[in-house]
Design a protein around this motif. Sequence first.
Motif, PDB file in Angstrom:
ATOM      1  N   ARG A   1     -29.452 -16.904  59.603  1.00 33.90           N
ATOM      2  CA  ARG A   1     -30.167 -17.566  60.700  1.00 33.90           C
ATOM      3  C   ARG A   1     -29.937 -19.077  60.596  1.00 33.90           C
ATOM      4  O   ARG A   1     -30.185 -19.691  59.565  1.00 33.90           O
ATOM      5  CB  ARG A   1     -31.655 -17.261  60.623  1.00 33.90           C
ATOM      6  CG  ARG A   1     -32.458 -17.920  61.743  1.00 33.90           C
ATOM      7  CD  ARG A   1     -33.947 -17.716  61.545  1.00 33.90           C
ATOM      8  NE  ARG A   1     -34.702 -18.472  62.538  1.00 33.90           N
ATOM      9  CZ  ARG A   1     -36.012 -18.675  62.492  1.00 33.90           C
ATOM     10  NH1 ARG A   1     -36.722 -18.169  61.469  1.00 33.90           N
ATOM     11  NH2 ARG A   1     -36.625 -19.377  63.422  1.00 33.90           N
TER      12      ARG A   1
ATOM     13  N   LYS B   1     -30.453 -23.017  61.113  1.00 33.16           N
ATOM     14  CA  LYS B   1     -31.633 -23.870  61.155  1.00 33.16           C
ATOM     15  C   LYS B   1     -31.337 -25.284  61.649  1.00 33.16           C
ATOM     16  O   LYS B   1     -32.149 -25.896  62.330  1.00 33.16           O
ATOM     17  CB  LYS B   1     -32.255 -23.976  59.750  1.00 33.16           C
ATOM     18  CG  LYS B   1     -32.759 -22.669  59.172  1.00 33.16           C
ATOM     19  CD  LYS B   1     -34.016 -22.224  59.891  1.00 33.16           C
ATOM     20  CE  LYS B   1     -34.716 -21.106  59.148  1.00 33.16           C
ATOM     21  NZ  LYS B   1     -35.356 -21.556  57.898  1.00 33.16           N
TER      22      LYS B   1
ATOM     23  N   SER C   1     -33.686 -20.798  69.632  1.00 32.21           N
ATOM     24  CA  SER C   1     -33.927 -20.085  68.373  1.00 32.21           C
ATOM     25  C   SER C   1     -34.869 -20.835  67.439  1.00 32.21           C
ATOM     26  O   SER C   1     -35.345 -20.276  66.456  1.00 32.21           O
ATOM     27  CB  SER C   1     -32.601 -19.862  67.646  1.00 32.21           C
ATOM     28  OG  SER C   1     -32.050 -21.109  67.226  1.00 32.21           O
TER      29      SER C   1
ATOM     30  N   GLY D   1     -27.612 -22.840  57.467  1.00 30.83           N
ATOM     31  CA  GLY D   1     -28.321 -21.610  57.784  1.00 30.83           C
ATOM     32  C   GLY D   1     -29.017 -21.064  56.561  1.00 30.83           C
ATOM     33  O   GLY D   1     -28.896 -21.621  55.465  1.00 30.83           O
ATOM     34  N   GLU D   2     -29.716 -19.964  56.720  1.00 32.16           N
ATOM     35  CA  GLU D   2     -30.467 -19.391  55.602  1.00 32.16           C
ATOM     36  C   GLU D   2     -29.558 -18.870  54.486  1.00 32.16           C
ATOM     37  O   GLU D   2     -29.959 -18.824  53.328  1.00 32.16           O
ATOM     38  CB  GLU D   2     -31.354 -18.252  56.109  1.00 32.16           C
ATOM     39  CG  GLU D   2     -32.536 -18.734  56.954  1.00 32.16           C
ATOM     40  CD  GLU D   2     -33.418 -17.590  57.412  1.00 32.16           C
ATOM     41  OE1 GLU D   2     -32.907 -16.461  57.543  1.00 32.16           O
ATOM     42  OE2 GLU D   2     -34.618 -17.821  57.643  1.00 32.16           O
TER      43      GLU D   2
END
Length: 376
Positions: free
Chosen positions: A190, A192, A270, A292-293
Motif C-alpha cells: 500500500r 503512502k 487512497s 509503501g508499506e
Amino acid sequence: MNKSRRQFIQRLTFSTAAIPLLSSWVSPAAHNIIAQDTSGSQKVLRVALMGLGGYAERVAEAMQHCKRASIAGLISGTPAKLEKWGEKYKVPESSRHNYENFDAIKDNPNIDAIYVITPNALHHNHVIRAAQAGKHVICEKPLAISAKEGQEMVDACAKAGVKLLVGYRMRFEPNTLEVVKLRQAGAFGRLKFFQGQCGFVAGDPAQWRLNKELAGGGSLMDIGIYAINGARYMLGEDPIWVAAQETKTDPVKFKEGVDETIQFELGFPSGAVASCLSSYNISHLDRFFLSGEKGFAEMWPSTGYGPIKGRTHQGDLGKPHTIHQTTQMDEMAAIIFDNKTPILPIDGLTGVQDLQIIEAIYKSCSSGRRETIKLA
C-alpha cells in the motif's frame, strides 16, 4: 500570428516547452546508448518539426536513430534556420514553411504529423491549425497555458479525426516504467508517500520562459509539471486536493505571474500524499521517491536527459539508458499507426488534466487554502 510575435520567435536562442539542459545532466553521447526496439508495423511516421530551437535540435538528432520516425518537414520564422536545417536533414524546400503559411502542409502528402515545439502560449494556435490541416499532432508540454485552451485543442483534433499526443518523454523511459510495473505488481504494498523535486536556476532574465505572456506562468508550467506527472504515474492515481505556497526571492527577475519556487502537497483518494517542489532558483533538484508499506523506489536523476538512475528495496533498477526522444518518437509512431496503447497515457486528455492540477496549485497559492481538484 502577428508580426511582433513572429519576430519574438525569430529572436529565440532556443525554443520549446521542454526543460533546458541541466548542468548535472550528461549528454547521451557520453554513454553506451541502447535504442529501444518497437514491434508491429514498420510504417515510418513522417514528422514536420515546428519551432527550430534548442530542444528541437535535441529531438532532430535523436530522430536520426529512430526506426519508425523521420524528419519530413520544417516550420520556423527564421529563413536561415529553414535553409540550414533543410540541408542538414535533407528536407526539400517544398516542405519548409514559416508560421504564417504552414497551413499549406494540408496539401503535402509526405507529412503525417506536426511536432509543435514552440513557446507555451503559441501551442493553442499551432495545434489547432495543424489539426485543421489534417495532420496528427505532437505537442510539447505543457499542452497549453490553461485547461480551457487545452480542451479546445483536444476538441479540434477530435473534430479533425487526428491524434493529439503530448511530449511526455519520461512516460516511455525504461527505469520509470520498471517502477510503474513493480507498483502495479504490488511490490511496494500500500503506497503512502511520494516526493518529487524538480528545479534548476533559470539564466537569462529576458528568455521567454520568464515572460508570462508566452510561458503562462513560471517554474510550475515548465519544470514542476514533471513532479505532477511523477506523482500521478508513480502512485497510480490522481490527486483530489492540493495545498500550495509560493516563495519569491527575486521579484525583479520573476515578475508578477511568473513563479520562482512553489511547494505543493497533493492528496489522493487512497490517503497517499505527495510533497513536491518546483523551482527556477534552486539547482540539483531532480529526484523522485516513493514509499509503501512493503518497500520503496528512488530515482535520482529522475527526469533529466539521462542516464536515469533508480533503485528500490530490492536493489538497483539497472535498466539500459535510451535516448528519450528516440524512444518517444518510435513509440508515438506505433500509437498513431498501430493504435498501440502505451503503458502510461500521453494523450491530450492527460495534458488537460495536468493543466487542471496546475490551475488548482496556483489557486491554492493565491487563496492560502487547500483547494479541491476536479479532473476532466
